[in-house]
Motif scaffolding. Structure first.
Motif, PDB file in Angstrom:
ATOM      1  N   MET A   1      24.544  56.291  20.086  1.00 42.35           N
ATOM      2  CA  MET A   1      24.280  55.993  18.676  1.00 42.35           C
ATOM      3  C   MET A   1      24.922  57.078  17.826  1.00 42.35           C
ATOM      4  N   ASP A   2      25.561  56.668  16.747  1.00 45.49           N
ATOM      5  CA  ASP A   2      26.266  57.630  15.892  1.00 45.49           C
ATOM      6  C   ASP A   2      25.872  57.410  14.441  1.00 45.49           C
ATOM      7  N   LEU A   3      25.350  58.451  13.813  1.00 47.94           N
ATOM      8  CA  LEU A   3      25.101  58.400  12.386  1.00 47.94           C
ATOM      9  C   LEU A   3      26.441  58.340  11.664  1.00 47.94           C
ATOM     10  N   LEU A   4      26.558  57.461  10.660  1.00 50.31           N
ATOM     11  CA  LEU A   4      27.811  57.274   9.945  1.00 50.31           C
ATOM     12  C   LEU A   4      27.844  58.098   8.657  1.00 50.31           C
ATOM     13  N   ALA A   5      28.966  58.753   8.442  1.00 52.09           N
ATOM     14  CA  ALA A   5      29.276  59.341   7.137  1.00 52.09           C
ATOM     15  C   ALA A   5      30.256  58.394   6.461  1.00 52.09           C
ATOM     16  N   ASN A   6      29.890  57.890   5.293  1.00 48.02           N
ATOM     17  CA  ASN A   6      30.626  56.789   4.676  1.00 48.02           C
ATOM     18  C   ASN A   6      31.232  57.183   3.333  1.00 48.02           C
TER      19      ASN A   6
ATOM     20  N   GLY B   1      12.531  51.792   3.468  1.00 42.33           N
ATOM     21  CA  GLY B   1      11.648  52.406   4.436  1.00 42.33           C
ATOM     22  C   GLY B   1      12.361  53.354   5.371  1.00 42.33           C
ATOM     23  N   GLU B   2      11.900  53.369   6.625  1.00 41.26           N
ATOM     24  CA  GLU B   2      12.465  54.268   7.642  1.00 41.26           C
ATOM     25  C   GLU B   2      12.410  53.568   8.989  1.00 41.26           C
ATOM     26  N   ILE B   3      13.558  53.517   9.664  1.00 40.06           N
ATOM     27  CA  ILE B   3      13.683  52.817  10.942  1.00 40.06           C
ATOM     28  C   ILE B   3      14.119  53.816  12.008  1.00 40.06           C
ATOM     29  N   THR B   4      13.457  53.788  13.151  1.00 41.02           N
ATOM     30  CA  THR B   4      13.817  54.645  14.276  1.00 41.02           C
ATOM     31  C   THR B   4      14.584  53.828  15.311  1.00 41.02           C
ATOM     32  N   LEU B   5      15.734  54.344  15.717  1.00 38.08           N
ATOM     33  CA  LEU B   5      16.514  53.760  16.807  1.00 38.08           C
ATOM     34  C   LEU B   5      16.263  54.601  18.051  1.00 38.08           C
ATOM     35  N   ARG B   6      15.945  53.956  19.167  1.00 37.17           N
ATOM     36  CA  ARG B   6      15.683  54.680  20.410  1.00 37.17           C
ATOM     37  C   ARG B   6      16.485  54.042  21.541  1.00 37.17           C
ATOM     38  N   ARG B   7      17.216  54.881  22.250  1.00 34.92           N
ATOM     39  CA  ARG B   7      18.014  54.361  23.359  1.00 34.92           C
ATOM     40  C   ARG B   7      17.125  53.950  24.521  1.00 34.92           C
ATOM     41  N   THR B   8      17.524  52.879  25.191  1.00 42.55           N
ATOM     42  CA  THR B   8      16.772  52.380  26.341  1.00 42.55           C
ATOM     43  C   THR B   8      17.618  52.365  27.597  1.00 42.55           C
ATOM     44  N   ASP B   9      18.812  53.015  27.541  1.00 41.08           N
ATOM     45  CA  ASP B   9      19.734  52.964  28.682  1.00 41.08           C
ATOM     46  C   ASP B   9      19.928  54.333  29.327  1.00 41.08           C
TER      47      ASP B   9
ATOM     48  N   GLY C   1      17.164  63.773  19.566  1.00 39.06           N
ATOM     49  CA  GLY C   1      17.582  64.347  18.300  1.00 39.06           C
ATOM     50  C   GLY C   1      17.614  63.288  17.234  1.00 39.06           C
ATOM     51  N   THR C   2      17.856  63.718  16.011  1.00 40.78           N
ATOM     52  CA  THR C   2      17.914  62.776  14.899  1.00 40.78           C
ATOM     53  C   THR C   2      19.278  62.792  14.237  1.00 40.78           C
ATOM     54  N   ASP C   3      20.248  63.404  14.874  1.00 46.54           N
ATOM     55  CA  ASP C   3      21.551  63.517  14.219  1.00 46.54           C
ATOM     56  C   ASP C   3      22.595  62.590  14.808  1.00 46.54           C
ATOM     57  N   GLY C   4      22.203  61.744  15.755  1.00 49.02           N
ATOM     58  CA  GLY C   4      23.151  60.778  16.283  1.00 49.02           C
ATOM     59  C   GLY C   4      24.204  61.377  17.165  1.00 49.02           C
ATOM     60  N   GLY C   5      23.973  62.489  17.771  1.00 43.17           N
ATOM     61  CA  GLY C   5      24.950  63.108  18.659  1.00 43.17           C
ATOM     62  C   GLY C   5      25.150  62.290  19.912  1.00 43.17           C
ATOM     63  N   PRO C   6      26.187  62.616  20.696  1.00 45.60           N
ATOM     64  CA  PRO C   6      26.470  61.864  21.901  1.00 45.60           C
ATOM     65  C   PRO C   6      25.293  61.905  22.867  1.00 45.60           C
ATOM     66  N   GLY C   7      24.899  60.740  23.329  1.00 50.65           N
ATOM     67  CA  GLY C   7      23.797  60.674  24.266  1.00 50.65           C
ATOM     68  C   GLY C   7      22.439  60.832  23.631  1.00 50.65           C
TER      69      GLY C   7
ATOM     70  N   VAL D   1      16.787  58.548  13.498  1.00 53.77           N
ATOM     71  CA  VAL D   1      15.968  58.008  12.422  1.00 53.77           C
ATOM     72  C   VAL D   1      16.854  57.708  11.225  1.00 53.77           C
ATOM     73  N   LEU D   2      16.788  56.458  10.742  1.00 54.10           N
ATOM     74  CA  LEU D   2      17.558  56.042   9.574  1.00 54.10           C
ATOM     75  C   LEU D   2      16.617  55.890   8.386  1.00 54.10           C
ATOM     76  N   GLY D   3      16.832  56.709   7.360  1.00 52.63           N
ATOM     77  CA  GLY D   3      16.135  56.521   6.108  1.00 52.63           C
ATOM     78  C   GLY D   3      16.899  55.544   5.234  1.00 52.63           C
ATOM     79  N   LYS D   4      16.374  55.287   4.073  1.00 60.28           N
ATOM     80  CA  LYS D   4      16.979  54.342   3.137  1.00 60.28           C
ATOM     81  C   LYS D   4      18.412  54.756   2.807  1.00 60.28           C
ATOM     82  N   GLY D   5      19.353  53.792   2.979  1.00 59.61           N
ATOM     83  CA  GLY D   5      20.751  54.047   2.685  1.00 59.61           C
ATOM     84  C   GLY D   5      21.546  54.630   3.834  1.00 59.61           C
ATOM     85  N   ARG D   6      20.888  55.005   4.963  1.00 59.16           N
ATOM     86  CA  ARG D   6      21.601  55.585   6.098  1.00 59.16           C
ATOM     87  C   ARG D   6      22.009  54.485   7.061  1.00 59.16           C
ATOM     88  N   SER D   7      23.082  54.730   7.808  1.00 57.67           N
ATOM     89  CA  SER D   7      23.622  53.718   8.712  1.00 57.67           C
ATOM     90  C   SER D   7      24.100  54.358   9.999  1.00 57.67           C
ATOM     91  N   ALA D   8      24.244  53.531  11.027  1.00 60.39           N
ATOM     92  CA  ALA D   8      24.638  54.024  12.341  1.00 60.39           C
ATOM     93  C   ALA D   8      25.550  53.017  13.027  1.00 60.39           C
TER      94      ALA D   8
END
Length: 411
Positions: free
Chosen positions: A1-6, A356-364, A370-376, A381-388
């Motif tokens: 998962m990767d946090l996007l800078a847009n 709101g706020e949505i949590t993404l959690r890997r299942t693989d 972490g919350t910064d979307g680093g490798p692995g 956690v995505l707050g309002k306006g954040r994307s991944a």
């Protein structure tokens, strides 16, 4: 998962406040029109996998199958086939149409052969792809879409009581619908500019008067008067009067296929499209208008716009059905404390939180929490306006409380 800078595109028609409010940032005072999420070369999102920010387009180019999955690469080639945006309109966008795939390939090849630079202001085709698109309203949203029935438009023009419009109304009543629309649009866009400006100004003044009343066309007259306020004397104002006015409530959407004239007028929405930048303009713009090529691409077919509402699946995903494979838009509306939902891991996807706020959690098996979307990273956690960006093959489940839009492909 990767946090996007847009990247935010500062087009003149953009709102100065809507996107900053979504992102939780201070307005700059300048228009902020579109937030781009994807791998379009014009403004690719950036990700950081430990070596600094890298354009998503370069990450995908380095390992297409690893990022997109074999199915997506087989279907669309080694590139992300869609572009996700947040669009914030405070004034009308240009009145425009998009080519179909055959027209785009032919037009692009022709302009390449003639040596027209891709960034030339008179260039029509920036790539060889079509550009179907879907807009989903986050706030009340107004636009124009497709041709109104010619007889109904004739009534609207008659109500304006402008002598120079009467020949157009006569044509709209007398000719077969497709011929009538083609003849009137051609006449409006091909007329001498100064004379047409006088007609537009007279029509706009009448529309302002009627738009403040309670007549049968008053709401639409008010919309056309507002367009004329932004583009005085522009022949595109009369072209706009041929089109249906569409009003979307939050959560409603509109699909736009090839050849359908349209313009977005006001509001905030999530827009998903094929990864293309091919636009042929009809007016409401200082940019190039190629009338012959435009008329070749426009489909002169009157139709009532179909407002889309999402269809819920058994797992709670709400899907906006469209007839294309390059993109698929859906949303998850999660109540706090609800059970986590698993996302399909066969396809690449961009996830955007709009509330709101949505949590993404890997299942693989990802373990680096972490919350910064680093490798692995195991959690993001995505707050309002954040994307991944979630690459194909990454199992992810979502939880929390809020609204998450999901852009992916249909394979």
């Amino acid at each position: 998962m990767d946090l996007l800078a847009n990247t935010v595109r500062p087009y003149a028609w953009g709102s100065t406040t809507a996107i900053p409010e979504l992102l939780g940032t201070e307005p700059t005072g300048e228009p902020q029109a579109e937030l781009w999420m994807g791998a379009h070369p014009g403004a690719p999102s950036r990700i950081d996998r430990g070596a600094g920010e890298t354009p998503l387009s370069e990450v995908i180019e380095a390992d297409p199958e690893g990022e997109l999955g074999a199915e997506t690469v087989r279907a669309f080639g080694p590139r992300l086939p869609f572009l996700l945006k947040v669009l914030a309109a405070a004034s009308p966008l240009s009145l425009q149409v998009h080519p179909d795939l055959v027209q785009a390939k032919e037009g692009f090849a022709d302009e390449e052969e003639r040596g027209i630079p891709v960034d030339a202001p008179h260039r029509n085709y920036k790539d060889a792809n079509h550009k179907p698109e879907l807009i989903c309203a986050l706030t009340p949203f107004t636009g124009l879409c497709g041709f109104r029935r010619p007889a109904e438009t004739a009534e609207l023009l008659d109500a304006l009581d402008v002598d120079r419009l009467k020949p157009y109304a006569d044509i709209l009543r007398a000719r077969p619908e497709d011929e009538a629309l083609s003849e009137v649009l051609t006449a409006v866009l091909s007329a001498e500019r100064e004379a047409m400006a006088e007609t537009v100004d007279a029509a706009a003044e009448a529309a302002r008067r009627l738009g403040s009343g309670d007549g049968p066309h008053a709401p639409d007259h008010a919309v056309y008067a507002g367009i004329a306020d932004h583009y005085p004397g522009d022949p595109g104002v009369l072209a706009a009067m041929l089109l249906n006015v569409v009003r979307l409530e939050p959560g409603e959407a509109l699909y736009l296929g090839a050849g359908v004239p349209h313009a977005y007028l006001d509001g905030l929405g999530v827009e998903l499209m094929a990864n293309s930048d091919n636009v042929l303009r009809c007016g409401l713009t200082p940019k190039h208008v190629d009338v012959p090529e435009l008329l070749r691409v426009v489909r002169f077919e009157p139709a009532e716009p179909e407002v889309l509402r999402p269809e819920a699946t058994p797992d709670g995903e709400e899907v906006y059905a469209t007839p294309v494979d390059e993109f698929r838009l859906s949303r998850h509306v999660l109540a706090p404390g609800s059970a986590p939902r698993a996302l399909d891991d066969r396809v690449p996807q961009i996830l955007l939180c709009t509330d709101g706020e949505i949590t993404l959690r890997r299942t693989d098996g990802g373990t680096d929490a972490g919350t910064d979307g680093g490798p692995g990273g195991a959690e993001l956690v995505l707050g309002k306006g954040r994307s991944a960006f979630v690459r194909a093959g990454e199992g992810v489940e979502i939880s929390g409380g809020g609204t998450l839009f999901r852009a992916t492909v249909a394979v």
